[in-house]
Design a protein around this motif. Structure first.
Motif, mmCIF file in Angstrom:
data_model
loop_
_atom_site.group_PDB
_atom_site.id
_atom_site.type_symbol
_atom_site.label_atom_id
_atom_site.label_comp_id
_atom_site.label_asym_id
_atom_site.label_seq_id
_atom_site.Cartn_x
_atom_site.Cartn_y
_atom_site.Cartn_z
ATOM 1 N N SER A 22 3.520 -2.527 -3.456
ATOM 2 C CA SER A 22 2.348 -2.363 -2.597
ATOM 3 C C SER A 22 1.893 -0.910 -2.595
ATOM 4 O O SER A 22 2.648 0.004 -2.962
ATOM 5 C CB SER A 22 2.681 -2.805 -1.171
ATOM 6 O OG SER A 22 3.645 -1.934 -0.599
ATOM 7 N N TRP A 23 0.666 -0.688 -2.152
ATOM 8 C CA TRP A 23 0.133 0.670 -2.071
ATOM 9 C C TRP A 23 1.010 1.547 -1.185
ATOM 10 O O TRP A 23 1.275 2.706 -1.506
ATOM 11 C CB TRP A 23 -1.292 0.631 -1.524
ATOM 12 C CG TRP A 23 -2.318 0.243 -2.542
ATOM 13 C CD1 TRP A 23 -2.156 -0.630 -3.574
ATOM 14 C CD2 TRP A 23 -3.663 0.712 -2.606
ATOM 15 N NE1 TRP A 23 -3.317 -0.742 -4.293
ATOM 16 C CE2 TRP A 23 -4.268 0.068 -3.712
ATOM 17 C CE3 TRP A 23 -4.411 1.588 -1.836
ATOM 18 C CZ2 TRP A 23 -5.584 0.292 -4.066
ATOM 19 C CZ3 TRP A 23 -5.734 1.815 -2.181
ATOM 20 C CH2 TRP A 23 -6.323 1.171 -3.286
ATOM 21 N N GLY A 24 1.447 0.990 -0.061
ATOM 22 C CA GLY A 24 2.268 1.769 0.861
ATOM 23 C C GLY A 24 3.565 2.234 0.231
ATOM 24 O O GLY A 24 3.964 3.395 0.377
ATOM 25 N N ALA A 25 4.226 1.323 -0.486
ATOM 26 C CA ALA A 25 5.482 1.686 -1.140
ATOM 27 C C ALA A 25 5.253 2.704 -2.240
ATOM 28 O O ALA A 25 6.048 3.635 -2.429
ATOM 29 C CB ALA A 25 6.156 0.434 -1.706
ATOM 30 N N ALA A 26 4.173 2.540 -2.990
ATOM 31 C CA ALA A 26 3.870 3.480 -4.068
ATOM 32 C C ALA A 26 3.572 4.866 -3.513
ATOM 33 O O ALA A 26 4.049 5.884 -4.041
ATOM 34 C CB ALA A 26 2.694 2.970 -4.894
ATOM 35 N N LEU A 27 2.788 4.932 -2.452
ATOM 36 C CA LEU A 27 2.466 6.224 -1.851
ATOM 37 C C LEU A 27 3.705 6.888 -1.249
ATOM 38 O O LEU A 27 3.874 8.105 -1.345
ATOM 39 C CB LEU A 27 1.392 6.049 -0.778
ATOM 40 C CG LEU A 27 -0.008 5.678 -1.289
ATOM 41 C CD1 LEU A 27 -0.939 5.386 -0.123
ATOM 42 C CD2 LEU A 27 -0.581 6.804 -2.152
ATOM 43 N N ALA A 28 4.569 6.069 -0.645
ATOM 44 C CA ALA A 28 5.801 6.620 -0.078
ATOM 45 C C ALA A 28 6.689 7.200 -1.175
ATOM 46 O O ALA A 28 7.308 8.255 -0.989
ATOM 47 C CB ALA A 28 6.545 5.538 0.699
ATOM 48 N N GLY A 29 6.744 6.532 -2.320
ATOM 49 C CA GLY A 29 7.553 7.037 -3.422
ATOM 50 C C GLY A 29 7.028 8.337 -3.999
ATOM 51 O O GLY A 29 7.801 9.148 -4.518
ATOM 52 N N SER A 30 5.716 8.538 -3.915
ATOM 53 C CA SER A 30 5.126 9.759 -4.466
ATOM 54 C C SER A 30 5.088 10.905 -3.463
ATOM 55 O O SER A 30 4.692 12.021 -3.809
ATOM 56 C CB SER A 30 3.695 9.482 -4.942
ATOM 57 O OG SER A 30 2.825 9.243 -3.848
ATOM 58 N N LEU A 31 5.493 10.645 -2.215
ATOM 59 C CA LEU A 31 5.362 11.646 -1.163
ATOM 60 C C LEU A 31 6.127 12.945 -1.448
ATOM 61 O O LEU A 31 5.580 14.037 -1.223
ATOM 62 C CB LEU A 31 5.804 11.046 0.175
ATOM 63 C CG LEU A 31 5.592 11.920 1.416
ATOM 64 C CD1 LEU A 31 4.123 12.272 1.582
ATOM 65 C CD2 LEU A 31 6.113 11.195 2.659
ATOM 66 N N PRO A 32 7.379 12.891 -1.949
ATOM 67 C CA PRO A 32 8.082 14.161 -2.218
ATOM 68 C C PRO A 32 7.349 15.047 -3.227
ATOM 69 O O PRO A 32 7.197 16.257 -3.004
ATOM 70 C CB PRO A 32 9.440 13.701 -2.755
ATOM 71 C CG PRO A 32 9.648 12.354 -2.152
ATOM 72 C CD PRO A 32 8.287 11.739 -2.129
ATOM 73 N N ALA A 33 6.901 14.450 -4.339
ATOM 74 C CA ALA A 33 6.190 15.243 -5.346
ATOM 75 C C ALA A 33 4.863 15.748 -4.799
ATOM 76 O O ALA A 33 4.467 16.894 -5.052
ATOM 77 C CB ALA A 33 5.954 14.398 -6.605
ATOM 78 N N THR A 34 4.172 14.910 -4.042
ATOM 79 C CA THR A 34 2.900 15.321 -3.447
ATOM 80 C C THR A 34 3.105 16.480 -2.480
ATOM 81 O O THR A 34 2.338 17.454 -2.480
ATOM 82 C CB THR A 34 2.260 14.131 -2.714
ATOM 83 O OG1 THR A 34 2.069 13.056 -3.632
ATOM 84 C CG2 THR A 34 0.927 14.527 -2.111
ATOM 85 N N THR A 35 4.146 16.403 -1.664
ATOM 86 C CA THR A 35 4.429 17.473 -0.704
ATOM 87 C C THR A 35 4.774 18.768 -1.424
ATOM 88 O O THR A 35 4.346 19.855 -1.022
ATOM 89 C CB THR A 35 5.587 17.067 0.219
ATOM 90 O OG1 THR A 35 5.267 15.831 0.873
ATOM 91 C CG2 THR A 35 5.845 18.137 1.272
#
Length: 210
Positions: free
Chosen positions: A88-101
């Motif tokens: 899901s979008w939510g899971a994908a965004l959560a997985g990318s959060l460390p790199a994004t931060t």
């Protein structure tokens, strides 16, 4: 060498090793797709900039190119995660959060390095050492409450991720996880160590005067 100099040396060694690792992983694993290679190249670029930053008295990149580059990189990770992840979008965004931060923190430090420095020929009052430190990122006396809040929030997020990653490599806590669904790259056993170490180094860089 004083304690501050020792910390700078340790951070330089850490981020230099991380940059070499990122380049190696980008070119060595031929099965990785273009997006995976892009991720690794961006991480390598960030690590290379961080390796120089402790000694450059600010940003090693020209303004505003450095800020724009890492801001774009912060957008790259969530966008590509949603497009390539079957979850899901939510899971994908959560997985990318460390790199994004991490990329957002780098863009923030790049912006700070230039925003806190006055015009090149401006003469600041006081002795040379005071004038030199007046524009350094992380120098709390010259940061507004809003800037301190953003800096502290980014540092806390990176520290939390660093601790959660490093705990995974402790004896008795290490668990092997298979690659995510749809991934074509082999899992890396030391990935959590590198992720946690670089996140910890970035949180230190956010808070220390360089």
């Amino acid at each position: 060498m004083n304690a501050s100099g020792l910390v700078r040396v340790m951070l330089t060694v850490l981020f230099t090793a991380a940059a070499v690792r990122g380049v190696h992983r980008a070119v060595a694993f031929h099965r990785a797709g273009r997006r995976e290679r892009g991720d690794r190249i961006l991480h390598a670029a960030m690590a290379a900039a961080m390796a120089v930053m402790p000694w450059s008295h600010g940003s090693p990149l020209p303004h505003p190119a450095g800020t724009a580059f890492f801001a774009a990189a912060a957008v790259w990770f969530p966008v590509t995660a949603v497009r390539r992840d079957s979850r899901s979008w939510g899971a994908a965004l959560a997985g990318s959060l460390p790199a994004t931060t991490g990329m957002a923190a780098m863009a923030w430090m790049e912006w700070q390095a230039h925003a806190m420095v006055g015009p090149p020929h401006e003469k600041l009052p006081g002795p040379p050492a005071t004038a030199h430190h007046a524009g350094l990122p992380g120098h709390a006396a010259h940061l507004s409450p809003a800037v301190q809040t953003v800096t502290g929030a980014l540092a806390l997020c990176l520290l939390a991720y660093a601790l959660s990653s490093l705990v995974r490599v402790l004896p008795g806590r290490h668990t092997r996880r298979g690659p995510a669904k749809g991934a074509i790259d082999r899992p890396e056993p030391y990935g959590p160590f590198w992720d946690g170490s670089t996140a910890l180094g970035m949180s230190i860089m956010l808070l220390m005067p360089h």
